[in-house]
Motif scaffolding. Structure first.
Motif, PDB file in Angstrom:
ATOM      1  N   THR A 147      29.791  45.290  39.684  1.00 13.34           N
ATOM      2  CA  THR A 147      30.779  44.461  38.986  1.00 13.34           C
ATOM      3  C   THR A 147      32.163  44.515  39.638  1.00 13.34           C
ATOM      4  OG1 THR A 147      31.281  46.288  37.494  1.00 13.34           O
ATOM      5  CG2 THR A 147      29.654  44.683  36.724  1.00 13.34           C
ATOM      6  N   GLY A 148      32.366  45.422  40.589  1.00 12.72           N
ATOM      7  CA  GLY A 148      33.715  45.661  41.121  1.00 12.72           C
ATOM      8  C   GLY A 148      34.096  44.768  42.283  1.00 12.72           C
ATOM      9  N   TYR A 149      35.313  44.989  42.781  1.00 16.30           N
ATOM     10  CA  TYR A 149      35.852  44.166  43.873  1.00 16.30           C
ATOM     11  C   TYR A 149      35.180  44.442  45.220  1.00 16.30           C
ATOM     12  CZ  TYR A 149      39.814  42.426  41.109  1.00 16.30           C
ATOM     13  OH  TYR A 149      40.607  41.804  40.190  1.00 16.30           O
ATOM     14  N   THR A 150      34.926  45.703  45.529  1.00 18.20           N
ATOM     15  CA  THR A 150      34.301  45.964  46.840  1.00 18.20           C
ATOM     16  C   THR A 150      32.895  45.380  46.852  1.00 18.20           C
ATOM     17  OG1 THR A 150      33.593  48.175  46.157  1.00 18.20           O
ATOM     18  CG2 THR A 150      35.671  48.018  47.368  1.00 18.20           C
ATOM     19  N   THR A 170      24.950  48.155  37.180  1.00 19.79           N
ATOM     20  CA  THR A 170      26.100  48.247  36.282  1.00 19.79           C
ATOM     21  C   THR A 170      25.718  49.223  35.173  1.00 19.79           C
ATOM     22  OG1 THR A 170      27.479  47.038  34.703  1.00 19.79           O
ATOM     23  CG2 THR A 170      25.228  46.266  34.936  1.00 19.79           C
ATOM     24  N   ARG A 171      26.724  49.711  34.448  1.00 17.60           N
ATOM     25  CA  ARG A 171      26.394  50.517  33.258  1.00 17.60           C
ATOM     26  C   ARG A 171      26.189  49.618  32.046  1.00 17.60           C
ATOM     27  NH1 ARG A 171      31.574  54.082  33.459  1.00 17.60           N
ATOM     28  NH2 ARG A 171      32.255  51.986  34.001  1.00 17.60           N
ATOM     29  N   CYS A 217      29.331  51.615  45.537  1.00 16.63           N
ATOM     30  CA  CYS A 217      30.674  51.085  45.225  1.00 16.63           C
ATOM     31  C   CYS A 217      31.162  51.689  43.912  1.00 16.63           C
ATOM     32  CB  CYS A 217      30.638  49.566  45.127  1.00 16.63           C
ATOM     33  SG  CYS A 217      30.188  48.774  46.669  1.00 16.63           S
ATOM     34  N   LEU A 218      30.872  52.955  43.719  1.00 17.36           N
ATOM     35  CA  LEU A 218      31.243  53.664  42.492  1.00 17.36           C
ATOM     36  C   LEU A 218      32.512  54.477  42.718  1.00 17.36           C
ATOM     37  CD1 LEU A 218      27.682  55.088  41.651  1.00 17.36           C
ATOM     38  CD2 LEU A 218      28.749  53.015  40.732  1.00 17.36           C
ATOM     39  N   PRO A 219      33.189  54.872  41.640  1.00 13.37           N
ATOM     40  CA  PRO A 219      34.350  55.757  41.801  1.00 13.37           C
ATOM     41  C   PRO A 219      33.920  57.111  42.360  1.00 13.37           C
ATOM     42  CG  PRO A 219      34.204  54.869  39.558  1.00 13.37           C
ATOM     43  CD  PRO A 219      32.929  54.521  40.233  1.00 13.37           C
ATOM     44  N   SER A 277      32.902  55.331  48.330  1.00 13.95           N
ATOM     45  CA  SER A 277      33.812  56.231  47.615  1.00 13.95           C
ATOM     46  C   SER A 277      34.325  57.308  48.560  1.00 13.95           C
ATOM     47  CB  SER A 277      33.098  56.889  46.433  1.00 13.95           C
ATOM     48  OG  SER A 277      32.457  58.087  46.859  1.00 13.95           O
ATOM     49  N   SER A 305      44.486  44.655  44.645  1.00 13.27           N
ATOM     50  CA  SER A 305      43.027  44.828  44.605  1.00 13.27           C
ATOM     51  C   SER A 305      42.611  46.199  45.111  1.00 13.27           C
ATOM     52  CB  SER A 305      42.331  43.736  45.427  1.00 13.27           C
ATOM     53  OG  SER A 305      42.725  43.831  46.785  1.00 13.27           O
ATOM     54  N   GLY A 340      41.187  48.408  42.537  1.00 11.05           N
ATOM     55  CA  GLY A 340      39.902  48.086  41.913  1.00 11.05           C
ATOM     56  C   GLY A 340      40.036  47.109  40.755  1.00 11.05           C
ATOM     57  N   ARG A 341      38.882  46.705  40.233  1.00 11.50           N
ATOM     58  CA  ARG A 341      38.837  45.707  39.159  1.00 11.50           C
ATOM     59  C   ARG A 341      38.868  46.351  37.776  1.00 11.50           C
ATOM     60  NH1 ARG A 341      34.013  41.198  38.415  1.00 11.50           N
ATOM     61  NH2 ARG A 341      35.363  39.471  37.770  1.00 11.50           N
ATOM     62  N   THR A 342      38.564  47.636  37.731  1.00 11.96           N
ATOM     63  CA  THR A 342      38.590  48.342  36.454  1.00 11.96           C
ATOM     64  C   THR A 342      40.022  48.322  35.914  1.00 11.96           C
ATOM     65  OG1 THR A 342      36.819  49.739  37.300  1.00 11.96           O
ATOM     66  CG2 THR A 342      37.992  50.541  35.353  1.00 11.96           C
ATOM     67  N   ASN A 348      42.438  45.383  52.817  1.00 10.68           N
ATOM     68  CA  ASN A 348      41.911  46.610  52.194  1.00 10.68           C
ATOM     69  C   ASN A 348      40.471  46.465  51.746  1.00 10.68           C
ATOM     70  OD1 ASN A 348      43.536  44.909  50.233  1.00 10.68           O
ATOM     71  ND2 ASN A 348      42.351  46.131  48.785  1.00 10.68           N
ATOM     72  N   GLY A 369      39.134  47.722  55.234  1.00  7.03           N
ATOM     73  CA  GLY A 369      39.396  48.920  54.433  1.00  7.03           C
ATOM     74  C   GLY A 369      38.265  49.306  53.503  1.00  7.03           C
TER      75      GLY A 369
HETATM   76  N1  LIG Z   1      39.439  48.439  46.228  1.00  2.00           N
HETATM   77  C1  LIG Z   1      39.625  48.849  47.476  1.00  2.00           C
HETATM   78  O1  LIG Z   1      40.427  48.256  48.229  1.00  2.00           O
HETATM   79  C2  LIG Z   1      38.881  50.014  48.006  1.00  2.00           C
HETATM   80  C3  LIG Z   1      38.028  50.771  47.226  1.00  2.00           C
HETATM   81  N2  LIG Z   1      37.370  51.858  47.747  1.00  2.00           N
HETATM   82  C4  LIG Z   1      36.475  52.675  46.926  1.00  2.00           C
HETATM   83  O2  LIG Z   1      35.272  51.951  46.673  1.00  2.00           O
HETATM   84  C5  LIG Z   1      34.749  52.285  45.393  1.00  2.00           C
HETATM   85  C6  LIG Z   1      34.649  50.995  44.557  1.00  2.00           C
HETATM   86  O3  LIG Z   1      35.952  50.439  44.459  1.00  2.00           O
HETATM   87  P1  LIG Z   1      36.244  49.063  43.708  1.00  2.00           P
HETATM   88  O4  LIG Z   1      35.114  48.132  43.909  1.00  2.00           O
HETATM   89  O5  LIG Z   1      37.594  48.652  44.110  1.00  2.00           O
HETATM   90  O6  LIG Z   1      36.286  49.576  42.194  1.00  2.00           O
HETATM   91  P2  LIG Z   1      36.094  48.713  40.855  1.00  2.00           P
HETATM   92  O7  LIG Z   1      36.859  49.416  39.811  1.00  2.00           O
HETATM   93  O8  LIG Z   1      36.411  47.294  41.155  1.00  2.00           O
HETATM   94  O9  LIG Z   1      34.529  48.854  40.614  1.00  2.00           O
HETATM   95  C7  LIG Z   1      33.879  50.095  40.442  1.00  2.00           C
HETATM   96  C8  LIG Z   1      32.579  49.872  39.730  1.00  2.00           C
HETATM   97  O10 LIG Z   1      31.942  51.130  39.502  1.00  2.00           O
HETATM   98  C9  LIG Z   1      31.373  51.136  38.182  1.00  2.00           C
HETATM   99  N3  LIG Z   1      31.780  52.382  37.524  1.00  2.00           N
HETATM  100  C10 LIG Z   1      33.011  52.713  37.107  1.00  2.00           C
HETATM  101  N4  LIG Z   1      33.003  53.970  36.616  1.00  2.00           N
HETATM  102  C11 LIG Z   1      31.750  54.418  36.709  1.00  2.00           C
HETATM  103  C12 LIG Z   1      31.106  55.635  36.375  1.00  2.00           C
HETATM  104  N5  LIG Z   1      31.766  56.645  35.841  1.00  2.00           N
HETATM  105  N6  LIG Z   1      29.781  55.753  36.629  1.00  2.00           N
HETATM  106  C13 LIG Z   1      29.104  54.736  37.180  1.00  2.00           C
HETATM  107  N7  LIG Z   1      29.662  53.542  37.504  1.00  2.00           N
HETATM  108  C14 LIG Z   1      30.968  53.394  37.296  1.00  2.00           C
HETATM  109  C15 LIG Z   1      31.933  49.981  37.419  1.00  2.00           C
HETATM  110  O11 LIG Z   1      30.856  49.163  37.036  1.00  2.00           O
HETATM  111  P3  LIG Z   1      30.397  49.017  35.503  1.00  2.00           P
HETATM  112  O12 LIG Z   1      31.619  49.221  34.661  1.00  2.00           O
HETATM  113  O13 LIG Z   1      29.863  47.622  35.468  1.00  2.00           O
HETATM  114  O14 LIG Z   1      29.345  50.040  35.310  1.00  2.00           O
HETATM  115  C16 LIG Z   1      32.848  49.261  38.372  1.00  2.00           C
HETATM  116  O15 LIG Z   1      32.623  47.887  38.440  1.00  2.00           O
HETATM  117  C17 LIG Z   1      35.712  53.319  44.794  1.00  2.00           C
HETATM  118  O16 LIG Z   1      35.254  54.613  45.083  1.00  2.00           O
HETATM  119  C18 LIG Z   1      37.005  53.023  45.550  1.00  2.00           C
HETATM  120  O17 LIG Z   1      37.846  54.140  45.569  1.00  2.00           O
HETATM  121  C19 LIG Z   1      37.500  52.197  49.055  1.00  2.00           C
HETATM  122  C20 LIG Z   1      38.316  51.491  49.888  1.00  2.00           C
HETATM  123  C21 LIG Z   1      39.102  50.366  49.412  1.00  2.00           C
END
Ligand SMILES: NC(=O)C1=CN([C@@H]2O[C@H](COP(=O)(O)OP(=O)(O)OC[C@H]3O[C@@H](n4cnc5c(N)ncnc54)[C@H](OP(=O)(O)O)[C@@H]3O)[C@@H](O)[C@H]2O)C=CC1
Ligand SMILES: CC(=O)N[C@@H](CCC(=O)OP(=O)(O)O)C(=O)O
Length: 337
Positions: free
Chosen positions: A11-14, A35-36, A76-78, A100, A183, A186-188, A311, A315
């Protein structure tokens, strides 16, 4: 050969940027998105960009269900959430590119200092391959797990590492002054990235405490063999995407601007995604691409580097596909140029 690919945290941006690249990849079929959320949302409900492009639902699947359908996953998780599931994918025989921060550092004690808590998979993190091919290509092609670099460390390390290794700048007293689009967070949803909080505002954050500082120092130290010390200050800029990094270093030799530029040009001559240029990089010039644009200047008693990346691409997701291509023996630029 078609590789069946899954994306964790779809669901996230990456994940969104990964999907945009992977639908153009001739050797990839996307077979799992996680997704969760329990209600199996259709991809086009989460990312409307894929309406009539990719007919898939996101699923709340665990590692076993994903592993049955995939050869490779992009995480693409935290951080922390990632390392709690990745070992299961590796044990099931899948290849993994982790976006991550969990496997980037090679010292568990440094991880604990900057991320807090014990690393859940400390032994593996010590030896995981760091996926910045332009500096550390060795090992990526054979790796089962690749740690995708952080966004800030990518732009900063590509600009400084060759200058340090070749004795043109000193390892101490380096300053990395970096600005990121929103961005990057992240999208959260978070308070600081709400529109009225960050629009028309430009602020520093994580001063002296940002977890990318040890990652930058690790990259520079490992690549050059010299113990690097960096003050890294990130800033949030009211734009969607892009990182501009301006770095200040003390010269180690009295090299001219022309010589500094020539060294960077020579280092990256055969790299498809690093563009050394004499004019000044800007985030707009690399937006939506996997390029890192770099220049270098002599100003008074300092060497300055300026680099720009997207990024979410160089990135994050573009770099992840670059690593994936190397891991599977595809041309490194596949789906990226
Ligand atoms: N944004 C950026 O520019 C960059 C990001 N990153 C890293 O890439 C990873 C993803 O980033 P990004 O896409 O921006 O983040 P987002 O917040 O956009 O997306 C992260 C996704 O992970 C899921 N998630 C969140 N928390 C949890 C959890 N506790 N357990 C399982 N799933 C979870 C969520 O999906 P749902 O809620 O649907 O379950 C969410 O959509 C991160 O580790 C970030 O640090 C690295 C480089 C650049
Ligand atoms: C603007 C913004 O908030 N950027 C993020 C970038 C970090 C990131 O995404 O990288 P990791 O994978 O190392 O968490 C931040 O500073 O935390």
């Amino acid at each position: 050969m078609t590789v069946r690919v899954g994306i964790l945290g779809a669901t996230g941006y990456t994940a969104l940027e990964l999907l945009k690249i992977l639908v153009r990849h001739p050797e990839v079929e996307v077979t799992a998105l996680t997704t969760r959320q329990e209600d199996r949302p259709h991809l086009s409900a989460i990312h409307p960009q894929f309406h009539k492009v990719l007919d898939l639902h996101l699923e709340n699947w665990g590692p076993q269900e994903v592993a049955q359908r995939c050869d490779c996953v992009f995480g693409c998780l935290p951080h922390a959430a990632s390392a709690s599931v990745i070992p299961e994918f590796l044990e099931a025989g899948l290849k993994v590119v982790d976006l991550s921060a969990d496997y980037r550092l090679n010292d568990p004690a440094v991880y604990t200092q900057w991320y807090g808590g014990e690393h859940p998979d400390a032994e593996r993190m010590k030896t995981t391959v760091y996926g910045l091919p332009e500096l550390f290509r060795e090992g990526i092609a054979e790796a089962q797990l690749v740690a995708n670099p952080g966004c800030y460390p990518t732009g900063v390390s590509l600009a400084l590492a060759p200058l340090l290794k070749n004795g043109l700048i000193r390892a101490d007293g380096i300053i990395a002054d970096c600005k990121s689009g929103v961005s990057g967070a992240g999208r959260t949803p978070k308070l600081g990235t709400l529109y009225p909080e960050c629009n028309e505002s430009f602020s520093a954050y994580g001063v002296g405490t940002h977890r990318h500082m040890p990652e930058i120092e690790q990259n520079l130290t490992v690549y050059s063999g010299k113990q690097a010390s960096v003050i890294f200050t990130p800033h949030l800029v009211p734009m969607d995407r892009g990182i501009l990094s301006t770095c200040y270093a003390l010269p180690d030799q009295d090299a001219s601007e022309k010589e500094l530029l020539a060294l960077l040009e020579e280092t990256y001559a055969s790299e498809p995604f690093v563009r050394v240029r004499s004019d000044l990089p800007a985030t707009k010039h690399v937006s939506g691409t996997n390029f890192c644009d770099i220049t270098v200047r002599r100003v008074k008693d300092r060497v300055l580097t300026i680099s720009a990346i997207d990024n979410l691409i160089k990135g994050a997701s573009g770099a992840a596909v670059q690593n994936f291509n190397l891991m599977y023996g595809f041309a490194e630029t596949t789906a990226l140029l």
